[in-house]
Design an enzyme around this catalytic site. Structure first.
Site, mmCIF file in Angstrom:
data_model
loop_
_atom_site.group_PDB
_atom_site.id
_atom_site.type_symbol
_atom_site.label_atom_id
_atom_site.label_comp_id
_atom_site.label_asym_id
_atom_site.label_seq_id
_atom_site.Cartn_x
_atom_site.Cartn_y
_atom_site.Cartn_z
ATOM 1 C CB VAL A 66 24.732 -0.040 19.359
ATOM 2 C CG1 VAL A 66 25.694 -1.194 19.153
ATOM 3 C CG2 VAL A 66 24.959 1.071 18.334
ATOM 4 C CE1 TYR A 158 31.673 9.490 13.543
ATOM 5 C CE2 TYR A 158 33.430 11.101 13.274
ATOM 6 C CZ TYR A 158 33.026 9.804 13.483
ATOM 7 O OH TYR A 158 33.964 8.812 13.642
#
Length: 269
Positions: A66, A158
């Protein structure tokens, strides 16, 4: 799995990171509700196993990354070629590297942002272009994380990427409505392969459970059920929304021991 009512009959979904854990649970739930599913991920062996499990008549798979825009363009084209249309995009691919900000390398930080934020941007961009070209209503659902709003030690990159994803979701809902609804699902602790270290460490798991109001870890099926709801016509008046699937953990705090006692392997992309 919850009861099935064929809520996605004649719909086609593209699911990133759908070969294991939450993504696979979503793919299975969608297929059970009548959808055709295209699953993309980097591990072709697991993709092939998932296709065999769901059945080749309802499931197609493609090896893709992706973070590479060309792969998303190809994935959308392959979805339409195989099933004739694209109605639902579920952007689930993601990963975290546990390391404190002062220790985190540029490579680690780039990996988290590229996978969890830029990868979602590429996915949304090309899913939406296809839906707009069809001139029919569609839905995009981004799978975020509680760490996008609730800080956790070692999860700076993250968490920043997931927070960015949530704003990207809101902007997309603003830009793409009314033709396309855009929402996110925000899981807390979910018992997947990725969380195996937590689930097998009683002290860490215990601290998590102290902060989860329903006193258990979530299951991939819990996230799949929430995603199904947002993808269905039952959620036709919902867009720009973040749906927490965390057992109420957002109301308390993220466990500190999750970082202190997590094994920190050398990062290897």
């Amino acid at each position: 799995m919850g009861s099935t009512r064929r809520r996605l009959e004649d719909k086609t979904a593209l699911i990133t990171g759908g070969n294991k854990g939450i993504g696979k649970a979503i793919a299975k739930r969608f297929a059970a509700e009548g959808a055709k599913v295209m699953i993309i991920a980097r591990d072709m062996e697991k993709l092939a196993a998932t296709r065999a499990e769901l059945g080749e008549d309802v499931c197609e798979v493609m090896q893709a990354d992706v973070t590479v825009e060309a792969d998303l363009i190809d994935a959308v084209a392959r979805t339409v070629e195989r099933f004739g249309r694209l109605d639902i995009g579920v952007n689930n691919a993601g990963d975290a590297v546990y390391s404190k900000i002062v220790d985190k390398t540029e490579k680690e930080f780039d990996y988290e942002l590229d996978l969890c934020l830029k990868g979602v941007f590429f996915s949304m961009k090309h899913e939406a272009r296809q839906m707009q070209s069809q001139d029919m209503r569609g839905v995009i659902i981004n799978i975020s994380s509680l760490n996008g709003t609730q800080p956790g030690k070692g999860l700076g990159g993250y968490g920043a990427a997931k927070a960015g994803m949530e704003m990207l979701t809101r902007v997309a809902a603003l830009e793409m409505g009314p033709l396309i609804r855009v929402c996110s699902v925000i899981p807390g602790l979910i018992a997947t392969e990725r969380a195996q270290g937590v689930m097998e460490a009683p002290e860490i798991l215990g601290e998590f459970l102290e902060n989860i109001l329903v006193d258990r870890a979530g299951l991939p099926e819990d996230v799949a059920n929430a995603t199904l709801f947002l993808a269905s016509d039952e959620a036709a008046f919902i867009t720009g929304h973040h749906l927490y699937v965390d057992g109420g953990q957002f109301n308390k705090r993220y466990p500190y021991k999750a970082f202190e006692q997590t094994r920190h392997d050398t990062f290897d992309e």
